[in-house]
Design a protein around this motif. Structure first.
Motif, PDB file in Angstrom:
ATOM      1  N   GLN A  84       0.839  -1.195   0.000  1.00 38.21           N
ATOM      2  CA  GLN A  84       0.000   0.000   0.000  1.00 38.21           C
ATOM      3  C   GLN A  84       0.878   1.250   0.000  1.00 38.21           C
ATOM      4  N   LEU A  85       0.417   2.266  -0.708  1.00 44.47           N
ATOM      5  CA  LEU A  85       1.134   3.534  -0.713  1.00 44.47           C
ATOM      6  C   LEU A  85       1.007   4.205   0.644  1.00 44.47           C
ATOM      7  N   PRO A 101       7.818   9.766  -5.402  1.00 42.76           N
ATOM      8  CA  PRO A 101       7.744   8.400  -5.943  1.00 42.76           C
ATOM      9  C   PRO A 101       9.069   7.658  -5.878  1.00 42.76           C
ATOM     10  N   GLN A 102      10.192   8.385  -5.886  1.00 43.56           N
ATOM     11  CA  GLN A 102      11.487   7.733  -5.813  1.00 43.56           C
ATOM     12  C   GLN A 102      11.711   7.058  -4.458  1.00 43.56           C
ATOM     13  N   CYS A 103      10.920   7.455  -3.455  1.00 48.50           N
ATOM     14  CA  CYS A 103      11.080   6.892  -2.117  1.00 48.50           C
ATOM     15  C   CYS A 103      10.222   5.662  -1.881  1.00 48.50           C
ATOM     16  N   LEU A 104       9.431   5.259  -2.867  1.00 48.83           N
ATOM     17  CA  LEU A 104       8.596   4.065  -2.718  1.00 48.83           C
ATOM     18  C   LEU A 104       9.460   2.822  -2.843  1.00 48.83           C
ATOM     19  N   ASN A 105       9.097   1.773  -2.113  1.00 49.45           N
ATOM     20  CA  ASN A 105       9.806   0.519  -2.309  1.00 49.45           C
ATOM     21  C   ASN A 105       9.308  -0.151  -3.585  1.00 49.45           C
ATOM     22  N   HIS A 143       1.320  -0.025  -7.672  1.00 49.09           N
ATOM     23  CA  HIS A 143       0.696   1.208  -8.165  1.00 49.09           C
ATOM     24  C   HIS A 143       0.765   1.323  -9.682  1.00 49.09           C
ATOM     25  N   TYR A 144       1.848   0.845 -10.283  1.00 50.15           N
ATOM     26  CA  TYR A 144       2.045   1.036 -11.718  1.00 50.15           C
ATOM     27  C   TYR A 144       1.810  -0.226 -12.535  1.00 50.15           C
TER      28      TYR A 144
END
Length: 883
Positions: free
Chosen positions: A241-242, A249-253, A260-261
């Motif tokens: 989950q976000l 977005p660069q900090c998302l695992n 998400h994508y």
């Protein structure tokens, strides 16, 4: 510069000097200023968790109805002994362990967290030839559809900007002695990627014994199958989950990025982020999704053409002359009974059914059969190109030939070792004679299971015949009129149920047989398993359609001389012909199986996950053996334990390959099959993505060069489709009889009467005269038109096959398997490897010459400096090492 896909030939060789890229990162380094907190660590907050082992123990022993404790207590003691021995062996192998316990009611769940230190990682990375980076590849990756749309100035609605794009590297197998030459070697914590650490841990777990080797008591796989351990898995990189707060977005695992994508339904029209999938799940899973997306995209033109052919059939329903003759015939054609207890019937009563048959049996069917045969060949040729591009980009082009290691189970259980003639290393070996005898035994089991399938097919045929007789005896006008359709439809549903039940039984049996055959590599093991199951599933799924298409109604006989089986008259096609029954069978089996599979994939994982979480949630109290955990939130290893086991890609591939067979082998009977397949696959991509990202435990990464033996099976199906469609059009469809009648009569007027024969006098002497389908005279003998039409049918089969196969061969010749730019890259890498080897050899030669010259000068200096100048050779040789 050393290019990828070329291993270092000698440990003593010197790598070509590489340019430094300090700004480039590798491994598990985050690329944002405030990375998310890493919870996949030991209690010290530093040691990374590479793998988790889990087992559950009941607090009180189960008792029988008499109150006596059950005898499995000894089994529980054995399991405890095996676990203790296994963990002890892992500790001897150098793995760090931390044990945590969670008590819930009377059940205690134990988690063993494993981590590999740097020296263990280096040893096994060299042992299994892990590929590590030398330099970043700066060549941009192009997408052909994106390039075309850009040149045409058309907005690309499929494109999306996915963050944290994984960089591409030139790589070679890891060598500890050359550590300083690899990119990112400065940071030992992030040098090996998370997925590579998982591979190393699984290699250790799979080859570690816990009992007697001669009884096969080795490896994590058997411990889980014997219920000694409940689960063994690597951890996901955090939640999918976000975060609630808006973040860069660069900090998302990577798991959040994939969800998400990629895994959301809103991404149905977007490109799949294949490089991200490969980075998180490995090449094998990424190749599956690449193939599934490629196949789904190619289904679009097939679905459009099939839908146009279907619309053409609708137009024929209104304008077809024979259909109008049949519907307006009144009582002109009284047909003979379809069974021994059936009554005469009027041909005009099947007006609507006959018109419905035109949707699937018309002139466009021939064109569509040719189109789909060529479509299948072209699709496979272009997939070979795409596969070669991906395998080269993902560094797997020579995986099976050079890099693939023996299976850990094979390594542990092989009775002997032999020297590899290529590498010179000692490798485990299983005698071919013993493997051949086991393979023959497995083949006997396959033949037995195929015989069982055919027995069930005969039972369903008898079921349809008996049910028709029962319905005719019911005296209900409605059921009597629809007796054939009711029997055919219920028979199709019963056949689908039998197919699904037999599939589960045989898959388990094939898995046991393949494991027993002791195949050396994972690719060989999977190919043998897939081939066994596919042969069975091919017969299981396609036996009924093949019977309807090519055998049903062929051996009925004629009035007064009907053929029988077990005293029952042979099954005849329905009043409207066999092709519409074949279309019904295909739709029931193909669409029914897809609907059932999608419901299972959508509903069952959610129900299982909910039940597992509900079982683990109440009365949760935790006790940590090493240190108490003060964090009130659920730990990541507990969270991942609630997820489902990823059982591999076999079922996913099998479903798609069987679908490919339905839309190619029998496409002449159902032009809408590609459309149904396209709709199903759009759903399938997202369902599979959601399963892997949200509902499955993280699988251990596996490398792969291509989709394996599935490509060979697809090619076999494409060739079989040409033969099947040729015979289907020639002998099952009405296309050639219509063409023959139009050529001889000049128009289609009177075609219905042409296809009907009058029953012989010995059948009608006590009854009214009746008609039946066939080209026979009043004595039941085949007419001249029958033989003319038979010659036309055989000629059509020969011409159809040769023309389509010839065009397919031309397509195969025109479309190279490997694109030119990839071939150039591969040749360039071979050239650079030779240059590197030549440079290293010349360097080594020059170094040796220089060392020899220095040794000679040193000897001369020692002699000249000696006051007596009579030093013995022995003394001189002893002095040399010290100097």
């Amino acid at each position: 510069m050393m290019k990828k896909k070329k291993s270092l030939v000698e440990d003593s060789a010197t790598l070509i000097a590489l340019s430094d890229h300090p700004e480039q990162t590798y491994g598990s380094i985050e690329k944002c200023a405030k990375p998310q907190e890493n919870k996949n660590v030991f209690s010290d907050g530093v040691t990374t968790i590479d793998f988790v082992l889990v087992w559950e123990e009941s607090g009180s022993p189960l008792k029988s109805a008499d109150g006596d404790e059950l005898s499995f207590s000894s089994s529980r003691d054995t399991h405890r002994k095996w676990r203790t021995e296994f963990l002890s062996k892992l500790q001897e192998a150098g793995l760090h362990q931390e044990m945590k316990e969670v008590v819930q009611g009377k059940t205690k769940t134990t988690y063993v967290l494993l981590s590999a230190p740097w020296n263990v990682l280096c040893y096994y990375a060299e042992e299994i030839s892990l590929r590590v980076p030398l330099q970043v590849v700066t060549t941009p990756i192009s997408n052909w559809s994106e390039t075309i749309l850009e040149k045409l100035h058309i907005p690309n609605i499929m494109a999306q900007d996915v963050p944290n794009y994984p960089p591409d590297y030139y790589t070679c197998p890891f060598r500890t002695t050359k550590l300083e030459r690899f990119l990112g070697h400065e940071n030992k914590d992030t040098f090996f990627k998370t997925t590579q650490r998982h591979q190393i841990l699984y290699e250790i777990l799979a080859r570690t014994p816990y009992g007697a080797l001669k009884r096969g008591e080795v490896g994590i796989g058997r411990l889980v199958s014997e219920k000694v351990l409940t689960a063994a898995f690597p951890l996901h990189e955090g939640p999918f989950q976000l975060p609630k707060t808006q973040e860069d977005p660069q900090c998302l695992n990577m798991r959040q990025i994939l969800h998400h994508y990629w895994a959301r339904w809103a991404c149905w029209r977007k490109y799949q982020p294949l490089d991200h999938i490969r980075e998180y799940f490995g090449e094998k899973i990424a190749l599956y999704f690449a193939w599934l997306g490629f196949y789904t995209g190619w289904l679009l033109p097939a679905a459009v053409v099939g839908f146009i052919i279907f619309l053409f059939g609708i137009w024929l329903m209104v304008t077809d002359v024979p259909a109008e003759e049949l519907c307006s015939s009144g009582n002109a054609f009284i047909m003979c009974p379809l069974c021994n207890i059936c009554s005469h019937w009027n041909l005009s009563s099947i007006c609507y059914t006959y018109k419905a048959g035109l949707l699937f049996d018309n002139g466009g069917t021939v064109f569509f059969s040719i189109f789909m045969s060529l479509w299948a060949v072209t699709f496979l040729e272009y997939w070979k190109r795409t596969s070669s591009i991906l395998s080269h980009r993902w560094d797997c082009s020579e995986f099976e030939e050079i890099e693939e290691r023996p299976r850990p189970e094979f390594t542990a259980l092989a009775p002997m070792t032999v020297r590899n003639p290529v590498t010179g290393a000692e490798e485990p070996y299983f005698p071919e004679a013993r493997r051949l005898s086991r393979t023959l035994t497995g083949n006997m089991v396959i033949i037995l299971m195929i015989s069982i399938v055919l027995i069930f097919l005969m039972a369903i045929i008898l079921y349809r015949t008996i049910l028709s007789i029962i319905i005719y005896r019911s005296q209900s006008a409605f059921f009597i009129f629809s007796a054939g359709r009711i029997a055919s439809l219920t028979g199709s549903m019963l056949n689908l149920l039998v197919i699904l039940l037999l599939s589960r039984l045989y898959t388990y049996l094939a898995q046991c047989l393949t494991r027993w055959e002791m195949h050396r590599t994972q690719t060989e093991y999977e190919n043998a398993f897939i081939l066994k199951v596919f042969i069975f599933q091919f017969v299981n799924f396609y036996s009924s359609p093949v019977y309807i298409a090519f055998f049903k109604g062929r051996f009925v006989g004629y009035p007064g001389s009907y053929n029988t089986l077990l005293g029952i008259r042979n099954e005849d096609c329905g009043a409207s012909g066999c092709l519409i029954e074949l279309a019904q069978e295909l739709l029931v089996i193909m669409v029914g199986k897809q609907v059932i599979s999608n419901i299972q994939e959508f509903v069952l994982p959610k129900l299982k996950t909910w039940w597992h979480k509900r079982k683990l949630k109440p009365a949760r109290s935790q006790e940590v053996i090493d240190e108490p955990d003060t964090n009130s939130q659920i730990n990541p290893w507990e969270n991942d334990y609630q997820l489902l086991v990823c059982e591999g890609l076999f079922d996913e591939y099998l479903e798609m390959v069987l679908q490919f067979g339905f839309i190619t082998i029998f496409v002449a009977a159902c032009p809408l099959a590609p459309l149904f397949a396209l709709i199903n696959n759009w759903v399938e991509v997202r369902l599979d993505a959601q399963k892997f990202v949200c509902e499955y435990r993280r699988p251990v990464v596996e490398r792969a060069q291509d989709i394996g033996i599935w490509l060979t099976i697809l090619q076999f199906i494409s060739y079989l489709a040409v033969i099947s469609n040729a015979f289907l059009i020639a002998f099952t469809s009405d296309f050639l009889p219509r063409l023959f009648y139009r050529y001889t009569a000049g128009s289609m007027s009177g075609y219905i009467n042409f296809t009907l024969s009058v029953a012989p006098a010995n059948f009608t002497q006590n009854e009214m005269s009746c008609r039946y389908r066939g080209l026979r005279d009043e004595k039941g003998q085949n007419t001249q038109d029958y033989y003319h039409l038979l010659a036309i049918r055989l000629s059509f089969v020969i011409i159809f096959e040769h023309v389509v196969l010839l065009i397919g061969r031309i397509i195969d010749w025109i479309v190279p398997d490997i694109p030119e730019e990839v071939e150039i890259k591969i040749k360039r890498e071979h050239y650079m490897a030779k240059e590197a080897l030549a440079e290293n050899q010349s360097l080594s030669k020059s170094v040796l010459e220089e060392m020899g010259r220095q040794n000679f000068e040193l000897r001369q200096r020692i002699r000249t400096q000696s006051p007596t100048n009579n030093m013995s050779p022995t003394s001189e040789d002893e002095a040399m090492p010290a100097l």
